[in-house]
Write a protein that holds these residues in place. Sequence first.
Motif, PDB file in Angstrom:
ATOM      1  N   ARG A  95     -14.243 -32.357  -2.983  1.00  0.00           N
ATOM      2  CA  ARG A  95     -13.047 -32.976  -3.865  1.00  0.00           C
ATOM      3  C   ARG A  95     -12.366 -31.684  -4.331  1.00  0.00           C
ATOM      4  O   ARG A  95     -11.108 -31.977  -4.675  1.00  0.00           O
ATOM      5  N   PHE A  96     -13.176 -30.902  -5.208  1.00  0.00           N
ATOM      6  CA  PHE A  96     -12.561 -29.634  -5.798  1.00  0.00           C
ATOM      7  C   PHE A  96     -11.545 -29.142  -4.764  1.00  0.00           C
ATOM      8  O   PHE A  96     -10.476 -28.604  -5.221  1.00  0.00           O
ATOM      9  N   PHE A  97     -12.106 -28.644  -3.697  1.00  0.00           N
ATOM     10  CA  PHE A  97     -11.239 -27.717  -2.707  1.00  0.00           C
ATOM     11  C   PHE A  97     -10.254 -28.676  -2.251  1.00  0.00           C
ATOM     12  O   PHE A  97      -9.106 -28.216  -1.928  1.00  0.00           O
ATOM     13  N   SER A  98     -10.378 -30.109  -2.139  1.00  0.00           N
ATOM     14  CA  SER A  98      -9.230 -31.163  -1.616  1.00  0.00           C
ATOM     15  C   SER A  98      -8.021 -30.872  -2.619  1.00  0.00           C
ATOM     16  O   SER A  98      -7.173 -30.899  -2.255  1.00  0.00           O
ATOM     17  N   ALA A  99      -8.539 -30.863  -4.025  1.00  0.00           N
ATOM     18  CA  ALA A  99      -7.481 -31.140  -5.162  1.00  0.00           C
ATOM     19  C   ALA A  99      -6.856 -29.783  -5.098  1.00  0.00           C
ATOM     20  O   ALA A  99      -5.634 -29.500  -5.372  1.00  0.00           O
ATOM     21  N   GLU A 104      -1.577 -26.638  -3.928  1.00  0.00           N
ATOM     22  CA  GLU A 104      -1.041 -25.690  -3.397  1.00  0.00           C
ATOM     23  C   GLU A 104       0.412 -26.341  -2.574  1.00  0.00           C
ATOM     24  O   GLU A 104       1.476 -25.748  -2.469  1.00  0.00           O
ATOM     25  N   LEU A 105       0.044 -27.455  -2.023  1.00  0.00           N
ATOM     26  CA  LEU A 105       1.296 -28.191  -1.142  1.00  0.00           C
ATOM     27  C   LEU A 105       2.252 -28.717  -2.297  1.00  0.00           C
ATOM     28  O   LEU A 105       3.448 -28.266  -2.074  1.00  0.00           O
ATOM     29  N   LEU A 106       1.913 -28.947  -3.363  1.00  0.00           N
ATOM     30  CA  LEU A 106       3.019 -29.252  -4.636  1.00  0.00           C
ATOM     31  C   LEU A 106       3.474 -27.958  -4.868  1.00  0.00           C
ATOM     32  O   LEU A 106       4.951 -28.218  -5.306  1.00  0.00           O
ATOM     33  N   LEU A 107       2.715 -27.011  -4.998  1.00  0.00           N
ATOM     34  CA  LEU A 107       3.644 -25.710  -5.426  1.00  0.00           C
ATOM     35  C   LEU A 107       4.622 -25.079  -4.244  1.00  0.00           C
ATOM     36  O   LEU A 107       5.768 -24.576  -4.754  1.00  0.00           O
ATOM     37  N   GLU A 108       4.413 -25.331  -3.179  1.00  0.00           N
ATOM     38  CA  GLU A 108       5.203 -24.996  -2.042  1.00  0.00           C
ATOM     39  C   GLU A 108       6.357 -25.991  -2.297  1.00  0.00           C
ATOM     40  O   GLU A 108       7.296 -25.469  -1.897  1.00  0.00           O
ATOM     41  N   VAL A 109       6.110 -27.390  -2.211  1.00  0.00           N
ATOM     42  CA  VAL A 109       7.314 -28.283  -2.406  1.00  0.00           C
ATOM     43  C   VAL A 109       8.181 -28.005  -3.647  1.00  0.00           C
ATOM     44  O   VAL A 109       9.507 -27.915  -3.456  1.00  0.00           O
TER      45      VAL A 109
END
Length: 113
Positions: A95-99, A104-109
Amino acid sequence: AISWARFYDIYQVLPAPLVRIADKIGVDPRFLLRARTRAPPTSWEHAPRKQVSKNGPRKPDEEVGTQKERELEKEKEREKEKEDAARRACQIHARFFSALMLRELLLEVQQIR
């Protein structure tokens, strides 16, 4: 399949604030190190529900078979507790690594906008 070696490598380069968060939620670098070389022997499924016998739960003072049977029963319970703890540890780390990946995806967006 999960790449525990990759997770360990990611953990090693996390910035200090993220390491503190990982520590607070229960991520253990020793677990990751062990998992890196030998994947934990658990599944990702939730722990099965405890089953109660048809006669209902056993009372603590109720005699159960011979001494040997009681020892075997206690050993089974200890093994079950170990499996449950290992499963919970796997779930916490996954779960931690999924978070982290979602972060990272949010930062890219945000960078694209």
